[in-house]
Motif scaffolding. Structure first.
Motif, short mmCIF file in Angstrom:
data_model
loop_
_atom_site.label_atom_id
_atom_site.label_comp_id
_atom_site.label_asym_id
_atom_site.label_seq_id
_atom_site.Cartn_x
_atom_site.Cartn_y
_atom_site.Cartn_z
N ILE A 42 -8.89 -10.25 3.26
CA ILE A 42 -9.34 -10.87 4.50
C ILE A 42 -9.85 -12.25 4.17
O ILE A 42 -10.64 -12.44 3.23
N ALA A 43 -9.36 -13.24 4.94
CA ALA A 43 -9.76 -14.64 4.74
C ALA A 43 -10.20 -15.23 6.08
O ALA A 43 -9.75 -14.79 7.14
N THR A 44 -11.06 -16.23 6.01
CA THR A 44 -11.47 -16.92 7.23
C THR A 44 -10.45 -18.00 7.57
O THR A 44 -9.60 -18.36 6.74
N GLY A 45 -10.59 -18.54 8.75
CA GLY A 45 -9.74 -19.65 9.17
C GLY A 45 -9.99 -20.91 8.36
O GLY A 45 -9.20 -21.85 8.43
N LYS A 46 -11.05 -20.93 7.59
CA LYS A 46 -11.32 -22.06 6.70
C LYS A 46 -10.78 -21.79 5.30
O LYS A 46 -11.16 -22.44 4.34
N GLN A 47 -9.93 -20.78 5.20
CA GLN A 47 -9.24 -20.42 3.96
C GLN A 47 -10.20 -19.99 2.85
O GLN A 47 -10.04 -20.35 1.69
N GLU A 48 -11.19 -19.21 3.24
CA GLU A 48 -12.12 -18.63 2.26
C GLU A 48 -11.91 -17.12 2.25
O GLU A 48 -11.89 -16.47 3.30
N ILE A 49 -11.75 -16.54 1.07
CA ILE A 49 -11.57 -15.11 0.94
C ILE A 49 -12.93 -14.45 1.13
O ILE A 49 -13.90 -14.81 0.47
N VAL A 50 -12.99 -13.48 2.06
CA VAL A 50 -14.26 -12.80 2.31
C VAL A 50 -14.25 -11.35 1.85
O VAL A 50 -15.30 -10.75 1.67
N GLU A 51 -13.05 -10.81 1.65
CA GLU A 51 -12.99 -9.41 1.22
C GLU A 51 -11.64 -9.11 0.57
O GLU A 51 -10.60 -9.57 1.04
N ILE A 52 -11.68 -8.34 -0.49
CA ILE A 52 -10.47 -7.80 -1.12
C ILE A 52 -10.70 -6.31 -1.30
O ILE A 52 -11.70 -5.89 -1.87
N THR A 53 -9.75 -5.53 -0.79
CA THR A 53 -9.82 -4.07 -0.92
C THR A 53 -8.61 -3.61 -1.71
O THR A 53 -7.48 -3.99 -1.40
N ILE A 54 -8.86 -2.79 -2.73
CA ILE A 54 -7.77 -2.27 -3.57
C ILE A 54 -7.82 -0.75 -3.52
O ILE A 54 -8.85 -0.14 -3.82
N SER A 55 -6.70 -0.15 -3.13
CA SER A 55 -6.61 1.32 -3.11
C SER A 55 -6.66 1.85 -4.54
O SER A 55 -5.99 1.32 -5.43
N PRO A 56 -7.43 2.89 -4.76
CA PRO A 56 -7.55 3.46 -6.11
C PRO A 56 -6.20 3.88 -6.71
O PRO A 56 -6.04 3.83 -7.93
N GLU A 57 -5.24 4.23 -5.86
CA GLU A 57 -3.95 4.68 -6.35
C GLU A 57 -3.20 3.62 -7.15
O GLU A 57 -2.33 3.95 -7.96
N VAL A 58 -3.49 2.33 -6.89
CA VAL A 58 -2.75 1.28 -7.60
C VAL A 58 -3.48 0.78 -8.84
O VAL A 58 -2.99 -0.11 -9.53
N VAL A 59 -4.63 1.36 -9.12
CA VAL A 59 -5.38 0.97 -10.31
C VAL A 59 -4.87 1.81 -11.48
O VAL A 59 -5.14 3.00 -11.58
#
Length: 105
Positions: A42-59
């Protein structure tokens, strides 16, 4: 001279509207995913990343490169979406001149 004053007034109004849009863009978000939703950014309209979610299955410690690729793809897509959103909003004020202003918006 009258035309110049009118032009300056219009420029000031445009500047004010652009500043307001930039403030609003800081509050608006876009979401991008990669790997079928395994990585979400998830990023803001000012191109700043506010959240990254990674599913445990891909780790997978044996395939860190794949996870890195998924994160990179999701981040890049989120930033593209944020830039697109910002450009569309600025075009409403500038009449499409945003890209012609050195890509500042």
């Amino acid at each position: 001279m009258k035309d110049m004053m009118g032009l300056m007034k219009q420029a000031k109004q445009m500047q004010s509207k652009m500043a307001k849009i930039q403030e609003e863009l800081a509050e608006r978000t876009v979401e991008a995913t990669a790997g079928g939703g395994a990585v979400k950014v998830i990023a803001t309209g000012k191109q700043e990343i506010v959240e990254i979610t990674i599913s445990p299955e891909v780790v997978d410690s044996d395939d860190v490169e794949m996870l890195q690729d998924l994160v990179t793809a999701a981040v890049n897509e989120a930033l593209r979406a944020a830039a697109d959103m910002a450009q569309k909003e600025m075009a409403k004020v500038t009449g499409g001149l945003g890209g012609g202003l050195g890509g500042l918006f």
